[in-house]
Motif scaffolding. Structure first.
Motif, PDB file in Angstrom:
ATOM      1  N   THR A  71      -6.889  -4.500  11.021  1.00 55.50           N
ATOM      2  CA  THR A  71      -6.122  -3.661  11.399  1.00 55.50           C
ATOM      3  C   THR A  71      -5.862  -3.114   9.391  1.00 55.50           C
ATOM      4  O   THR A  71      -5.154  -1.785   9.550  1.00 55.50           O
ATOM      5  CB  THR A  71      -5.536  -2.881  11.970  1.00 55.50           C
ATOM      6  OG1 THR A  71      -4.345  -3.708  12.496  1.00 55.50           O
ATOM      7  CG2 THR A  71      -5.805  -3.080  12.969  1.00 55.50           C
TER       8      THR A  71
ATOM      9  N   THR B  28      -3.283   2.324   9.723  1.00 53.15           N
ATOM     10  CA  THR B  28      -2.317   1.449   9.697  1.00 53.15           C
ATOM     11  C   THR B  28      -0.583   1.916   9.192  1.00 53.15           C
ATOM     12  O   THR B  28       0.516   2.032   9.168  1.00 53.15           O
ATOM     13  CB  THR B  28      -2.669   0.191   9.570  1.00 53.15           C
ATOM     14  OG1 THR B  28      -3.460  -0.224  10.123  1.00 53.15           O
ATOM     15  CG2 THR B  28      -1.184  -1.136   9.681  1.00 53.15           C
TER      16      THR B  28
ATOM     17  N   THR C 282      -5.655  -0.098   6.484  1.00 58.05           N
ATOM     18  CA  THR C 282      -6.637   1.301   7.584  1.00 58.05           C
ATOM     19  C   THR C 282      -5.647   2.058   7.368  1.00 58.05           C
ATOM     20  O   THR C 282      -4.401   2.509   7.029  1.00 58.05           O
ATOM     21  CB  THR C 282      -6.944   0.738   8.771  1.00 58.05           C
ATOM     22  OG1 THR C 282      -5.922   0.560   9.340  1.00 58.05           O
ATOM     23  CG2 THR C 282      -8.139   0.095   9.024  1.00 58.05           C
ATOM     24  N   MET C 283      -6.273   3.519   7.123  1.00 61.17           N
ATOM     25  CA  MET C 283      -5.745   5.004   7.360  1.00 61.17           C
ATOM     26  C   MET C 283      -4.565   4.538   8.165  1.00 61.17           C
ATOM     27  O   MET C 283      -3.673   4.998   8.448  1.00 61.17           O
ATOM     28  CB  MET C 283      -6.707   6.034   7.627  1.00 61.17           C
ATOM     29  CG  MET C 283      -5.645   6.960   7.701  1.00 61.17           C
ATOM     30  SD  MET C 283      -5.839   7.968   5.173  1.00 61.17           S
ATOM     31  CE  MET C 283      -7.350   8.437   5.167  1.00 61.17           C
TER      32      MET C 283
ATOM     33  N   HIS D  84       1.082  -0.605   0.088  1.00 64.29           N
ATOM     34  CA  HIS D  84      -0.081  -0.211   0.151  1.00 64.29           C
ATOM     35  C   HIS D  84       0.819   1.194   0.143  1.00 64.29           C
ATOM     36  O   HIS D  84       0.194   2.408  -0.653  1.00 64.29           O
ATOM     37  CB  HIS D  84      -0.874  -0.121   1.465  1.00 64.29           C
ATOM     38  CG  HIS D  84      -2.470  -0.902   1.302  1.00 64.29           C
ATOM     39  ND1 HIS D  84      -2.755  -1.271   2.183  1.00 64.29           N
ATOM     40  CD2 HIS D  84      -1.745  -2.434   0.584  1.00 64.29           C
ATOM     41  CE1 HIS D  84      -3.834  -2.226   1.698  1.00 64.29           C
ATOM     42  NE2 HIS D  84      -3.111  -2.854   0.515  1.00 64.29           N
TER      43      HIS D  84
ATOM     44  N   HIS E 224      -8.705   0.107   1.381  1.00 66.86           N
ATOM     45  CA  HIS E 224      -9.629   1.208   1.601  1.00 66.86           C
ATOM     46  C   HIS E 224      -8.695   2.773   1.252  1.00 66.86           C
ATOM     47  O   HIS E 224      -9.611   3.610   0.597  1.00 66.86           O
ATOM     48  CB  HIS E 224     -10.568   1.850   2.440  1.00 66.86           C
ATOM     49  CG  HIS E 224     -10.925  -0.410   3.057  1.00 66.86           C
ATOM     50  ND1 HIS E 224     -10.022  -0.817   4.186  1.00 66.86           N
ATOM     51  CD2 HIS E 224     -11.720  -0.894   2.950  1.00 66.86           C
ATOM     52  CE1 HIS E 224     -10.605  -2.348   4.027  1.00 66.86           C
ATOM     53  NE2 HIS E 224     -11.601  -1.922   2.636  1.00 66.86           N
ATOM     54  N   THR E 225      -7.708   2.784   2.019  1.00 66.33           N
ATOM     55  CA  THR E 225      -7.366   3.922   1.983  1.00 66.33           C
ATOM     56  C   THR E 225      -6.495   4.241   0.627  1.00 66.33           C
ATOM     57  O   THR E 225      -7.064   5.161  -0.116  1.00 66.33           O
ATOM     58  CB  THR E 225      -6.121   3.811   2.645  1.00 66.33           C
ATOM     59  OG1 THR E 225      -6.153   3.381   4.512  1.00 66.33           O
ATOM     60  CG2 THR E 225      -5.035   5.120   3.348  1.00 66.33           C
TER      61      THR E 225
ATOM     62  N   TRP F 262      -9.044  -5.000  -0.010  1.00 66.92           N
ATOM     63  CA  TRP F 262      -9.263  -4.057   0.941  1.00 66.92           C
ATOM     64  C   TRP F 262      -7.911  -3.451   1.391  1.00 66.92           C
ATOM     65  O   TRP F 262      -6.962  -3.177   2.438  1.00 66.92           O
ATOM     66  CB  TRP F 262      -8.017  -5.615   2.293  1.00 66.92           C
ATOM     67  CG  TRP F 262      -9.320  -6.049   2.229  1.00 66.92           C
ATOM     68  CD1 TRP F 262     -10.611  -7.045   1.690  1.00 66.92           C
ATOM     69  CD2 TRP F 262      -9.375  -7.687   3.101  1.00 66.92           C
ATOM     70  NE1 TRP F 262     -11.018  -7.464   1.982  1.00 66.92           N
ATOM     71  CE2 TRP F 262     -10.500  -8.813   3.424  1.00 66.92           C
ATOM     72  CE3 TRP F 262      -8.515  -8.132   3.948  1.00 66.92           C
ATOM     73  CZ2 TRP F 262     -10.794  -9.903   3.435  1.00 66.92           C
ATOM     74  CZ3 TRP F 262      -8.527  -9.466   4.329  1.00 66.92           C
ATOM     75  CH2 TRP F 262      -9.467 -10.438   4.662  1.00 66.92           C
TER      76      TRP F 262
END
Lengths: 100, 169
Positions: free
Chosen positions: B128, B134, B131-132, A59, B52-53, B50
């Motif tokens: 977690t 993490t 998520t933003m 990410h 989302h951010t 998964w």
């Protein structure tokens, strides 16, 4: 649950479509859009591998790719504007000053 | 068939269709609009993964900021419709063939991967993941220097864009 290779296959198809557009299109703006498609294919691969390994580093990489794509778009579009101002065209084959 | 697979199929199909429209649309405006819808469908795929951010960033930065920049430049240059493809020169035909070849090779390699469902995570990771909080924690502890370097890169790009696009310095 969707198997991870499906995502990788989709990313490969998206990357090849972007590559095809970069080679075939003449309009420099559309060429830039196809580069964005390729960057998004790379992002999809990063996120698929992040999901596979349960690691959030993928990410972070996608975040950096988005930031680099933003600066690439800003610089690229500025160059397109400058070229259009001096040549009156944004077709890539009209720009052959450095060709020989 | 479960709902996740159906959603993946729908998003994947729509992504590829919009990407095709980006490549083959006649006017650059249509290409840009198709690119916006591609980004939205990709954000849907990111949510399925998964992330989302990153999906939110995709919509805010890509579909919002970058595409507004593209549309602004297209309208500023006031381009008419242009022919989609030039003459099919040898380089272009070879390029198309190379693209198809790359896709075939990638497909062969990727289909050899074990096609099972992604491994399950522990319940704590699952709660977690992506998520933003993490992501922020990872960036600001392990990746602080690259993050600052990217902020500097954006500043340089901004100044450079103004310098390049300005008519007289």
């Amino acid at each position: 649950m969707v198997p991870i290779p499906y995502y990788l296959l989709l990313a490969a198809a998206l990357f090849c479509m972007g590559m095809f557009g970069v080679m075939v299109r003449r309009n420099a703006l559309v060429v830039f859009m196809c580069v964005e498609l390729m960057l998004n294919a790379a992002n999809l691969t990063f996120l698929a591998f992040a999901r596979m390994h349960g690691d959030v580093i993928g990410h972070v990489s996608a975040f950096f790719v988005i930031a680099v794509a933003a600066s690439e778009a800003a610089i690229g579009l500025a160059i397109v504007i400058a070229v259009f101002r001096s040549r009156g065209s944004v077709l890539v084959e009209d720009l052959r000053t450095m060709k020989h | 068939m479960n709902i996740e697979l159906i959603l993946f199929g729908a998003f994947a199909l729509l992504t590829l269709l919009s990407a095709g429209t980006v490549i083959f649309a006649r006017s650059p405006i249509n290409s840009a609009m198709a690119l916006v819808s591609t980004f939205f469908f990709l954000a849907g795929l990111y949510v399925l993964l998964w992330a989302h951010t990153v999906a939110v960033l995709q919509i805010m930065v890509y579909a919002g900021a970058i595409m507004v920049l593209f549309l602004f430049v297209i309208m500023l240059l006031n381009l008419g419709e242009s022919p989609t493809r030039g003459k099919p020169t040898l380089a272009r035909v070879l390029g198309g063939a190379a693209t198809v070849g790359l896709l075939v090779v990638l497909a062969i390699v990727l289909l050899k991967l074990p096609a099972g469902a992604p491994p399950t995570m522990s319940a704590a990771t699952q709660a977690t993941f992506g998520t933003m909080a993490t992501l922020g924690q990872t960036i600001f502890t392990q990746w602080l220097l690259p993050f600052e370097a990217v902020s500097l890169l954006l500043l340089v790009a901004m100044v450079g864009a103004v310098v390049v696009a300005k008519s007289r310095i």
